[in-house]
Design an enzyme around this catalytic site. Structure first.
Site, PDB file in Angstrom:
ATOM      1  N   LYS A  91      52.808  43.236  39.344  1.00 40.83           N
ATOM      2  CA  LYS A  91      51.578  42.755  40.388  1.00 40.83           C
ATOM      3  C   LYS A  91      51.724  41.205  40.310  1.00 40.83           C
ATOM      4  O   LYS A  91      52.436  40.744  39.615  1.00 40.83           O
ATOM      5  CB  LYS A  91      50.332  43.219  39.500  1.00 40.83           C
ATOM      6  CG  LYS A  91      50.238  42.780  38.071  1.00 40.83           C
ATOM      7  CD  LYS A  91      50.555  41.283  37.482  1.00 40.83           C
ATOM      8  CE  LYS A  91      49.760  40.492  37.671  1.00 40.83           C
ATOM      9  NZ  LYS A  91      50.091  39.155  36.957  1.00 40.83           N
ATOM     10  N   TYR A 113      43.318  41.080  37.513  1.00 39.01           N
ATOM     11  CA  TYR A 113      42.954  42.195  36.669  1.00 39.01           C
ATOM     12  C   TYR A 113      41.530  42.358  36.603  1.00 39.01           C
ATOM     13  O   TYR A 113      41.074  43.529  36.541  1.00 39.01           O
ATOM     14  CB  TYR A 113      43.404  41.594  35.115  1.00 39.01           C
ATOM     15  CG  TYR A 113      44.945  41.665  34.846  1.00 39.01           C
ATOM     16  CD1 TYR A 113      45.432  43.060  34.602  1.00 39.01           C
ATOM     17  CD2 TYR A 113      45.438  40.647  34.969  1.00 39.01           C
ATOM     18  CE1 TYR A 113      46.721  43.210  34.385  1.00 39.01           C
ATOM     19  CE2 TYR A 113      47.073  40.878  34.450  1.00 39.01           C
ATOM     20  CZ  TYR A 113      47.631  41.846  34.290  1.00 39.01           C
ATOM     21  OH  TYR A 113      48.864  41.935  34.188  1.00 39.01           O
TER      22      TYR A 113
END
Ligand code: NDP
Length: 364
Positions: free
Chosen positions: A133, A218
Site C-alpha cells: 500500500k 490505514y
C-alpha cells in the site's frame, strides 16, 4: 481367452488403473500442498524487518527470488535465507522472472511511485502480484494495474494487513452486527513520525503524497471497513509545523468522510506524532482499537467491558498465506486491486478538498 483368464486380466487392468489414478491424486495433493514461490521486489526496511522473517512462518509460501538494485545486499540476504544466486534479479533483469517456474507470486515492496510499473511487468511475466500500500500514486495507475492483471489472468492483491488482524476484524463485526447499537461516529487516527529527511517518503515524485498515502491510509481504510459503506463526500484541511521537511506533501491532514447512512468519520493523518487508534461511537456504547495498526500489541476495548482481545498474529505471514491460498484455489482475495483503487481515489479527493477548502463529492 476363457472366462477365468478374461476376468483375471480385467482385474489386473483395474488395479493398474487404480494405482495410476492414486498416483495422479497423490501428485495433485502434493502440488496443492507445495508452498507457492514468492519473489520479493526491493530489499528495504519492510522486506528485511518483516517480510523475510514472516515468510518463514507461512504455510503456503516460500522465498523463491529477490529483486534488488544492490547486488551485494541481495547476495548477502539470499545467502542468509538459503536462496541460490540464480534467483537474484535486478530491476533490469526483472522480466526474466517469466522464465522462472519457481516464482508464482511477485510481491512489490518498492517506493509507491514504482508499484504500477513493476506490478504491470510482473503480470506480463505471467505472475500473480501482491503489492504494498498505497496501491499506486494515481487512480489511473491503479486501473492500469488491474487491467494488466486481468489480461494476464493473474490475481492482484493489495497488502492491507489489517484486513486479517483479529481485533480490527472484531471491531468491524461489532459495528456490522450493531452489537452496541447503530454506529454514529468513527474517529480514526493514523499517525507516525518519519526520521531521515532524505528518504523517498518525503519526495513527492516517489511517494505520491505525505502522511495520508503512507500511514493515514490505514485510518481511511478503517473508516470504510468499520462503517461497511463507501463515503459520498469528503473534506480535509492541512497543517504543517516543519516547512523545511514537508515540502509539497502533507505533514498533517485532518479529514472527514460522510457515509450514505449518515455515519460520519473524523480522521487525522500525520507524520508529526506517534498516534494510531480507531474509536467507534455507537448508540449503545463505544468500542475500538488503540493502538490500532502496530505490528505488535494491538489492543481492543469495549465500553461495556466485555473482552475484545485475541492472541497476536503475524499480520504479514497471515496475509501472504491468505493470498497464496486464494491463488491456489482460484478464489478472489479479500484485498483485490479494486480495494486499493477505492482508497487511491479517496486520497485524490481528500487532497483536492484540502487544497480548495471545499467538500468534494465522491462516487460511492
Ligand atoms: P525502504 O525505503 O526501506 O525500501 C524500499 C526499497 O525499494 C529500497 O531498499 C530499494 O531496495 C528499493 N528501491 C528501488 N528504487 C528505489 C528508489 N529510487 N528509492 C528508494 N528505494 C528504492 O521502504 P519500505 O520498505 O519502508 O517501504 C516499501 C513499500 O512498503 C512502500 O510502498 C511502503 O508504503 C510499504 N510499507 C508497508 C508497510 C505495511 O505495514 N504494510 C510498512 C512499511 C512500508 P533495493 O536496494 O533492494 O533495490
Amino acid at each position: 481367452m476363457d472366462r477365468r483368464h478374461f476376468m483375471g486380466t480385467l482385474a489386473a487392468a483395474g488395479a493398474a488403473a487404480g494405482a495410476a489414478s492414486a498416483l495422479v491424486a497423490r501428485r495433485a495433493r502434493a502440488a496443492e500442498q507445495k508452498p507457492l514461490g514468492v519473489a520479493l521486489v526491493g530489499i528495504g526496511k519492510l522486506t528485511q524487518g518483516q517480510l523475510l522473517p514472516a515468510l518463514k512462518k507461512t504455510s503456503h509460501c516460500r522465498l523463491a527470488a529477490l529483486v534488488s538494485g544492490h547486488p551485494e545486499k541481495a547476495r548477502k540476504v539470499a545467502a542468509e535465507h538459503g536462496l541460490p544466486e540464480k534467483n537474484i534479479y535486478t530491476y533490469e533483469t526483472f522480466d526474466r522472472l517469466a522464465d522462472n517456474p519457481e516464482v508464482d507470486i511477485v510481491y512489490i515492496v518498492l517506493p509507491n511511485a514504482m508499484h504500477a510499473e513493476y506490478t504491470i511487468r510482473a503480470a506480463r511475466a505471467g505472475k500473480h502480484v501482491y503489492c504494498e500500500k498505497p496501491m499506486a500514486i494515481s487512480p489511473r495507475e491503479c486501473e492500469e494495474m488491474i487491467a494488466a492483471c486481468k489480461k494476464a489472468k493473474r490475481q492482484l492483491g493489495i497488502a492491507y494487513r489489517l484486513h486479517f488482524e483479529p481485533h480490527n476484524l472484531e471491531v468491524a463485526r461489532i459495528a456490522r452486527e450493531r452489537e452496541l447499537g447503530a454506529v454514529k461516529v468513527i474517529d480514526v487516527a493514523g499517525c507516525t513520525m518519519v526520521g531521515d529527511p532524505a528518504q523517498w517518503r518525503l519526495d513527492k515524485k516517489l511517494s505520491g503524497g505525505g502522511s495520508l498515502v503512507d500511514i493515514g491510509i490505514y485510518a481511511l481504510q478503517a473508516a470504510r471497513y468499520i462503517s461497511g459503506e463507501e463515503p459520498t463526500a469528503v473534506s480535509a484541511r492541512q497543517t504543517v509545523t516543519d516547512r523545511a521537511k514537508f515540502k509539497g506533501i502533507d505533514e498533517t491532514l485532518l479529514f472527514s468522510l460522510s457515509f450514505p447512512s449518515g455515519i460520519v468519520a473524523n480522521g487525522i493523518s500525520s507524520y508529526a506524532v506517534f498516534l494510531n487508534r480507531f474509536v467507534v461511537a455507537a448508540e449503545g456504547g463505544r468500542f475500538g482499537v488503540d493502538p490500532a495498526l502496530n505490528y505488535h500489541g494491538i489492543r481492543g476495548f469495549r465500553s461495556d467491558n466485555k473482552p475484545l482481545a485475541f492472541p497476536e498474529i503475524d499480520q504479514f505471514a497471515t496475509e501472504m498465506d491468505d493470498f497464496a491460498a486464494c491463488v491456489r484455489a482460484g478464489k478472489p482475495t479479500r484485498v483485490p486491486g479494486e480495494e486499493g483503487l477505492r482508497d487511491v481515489r479517496l486520497i485524490e479527493a481528500l487532497y483536492q478538498a484540502a487544497e480548495t477548502g471545499r467538500e468534494v463529492k465522491v462516487a460511492p
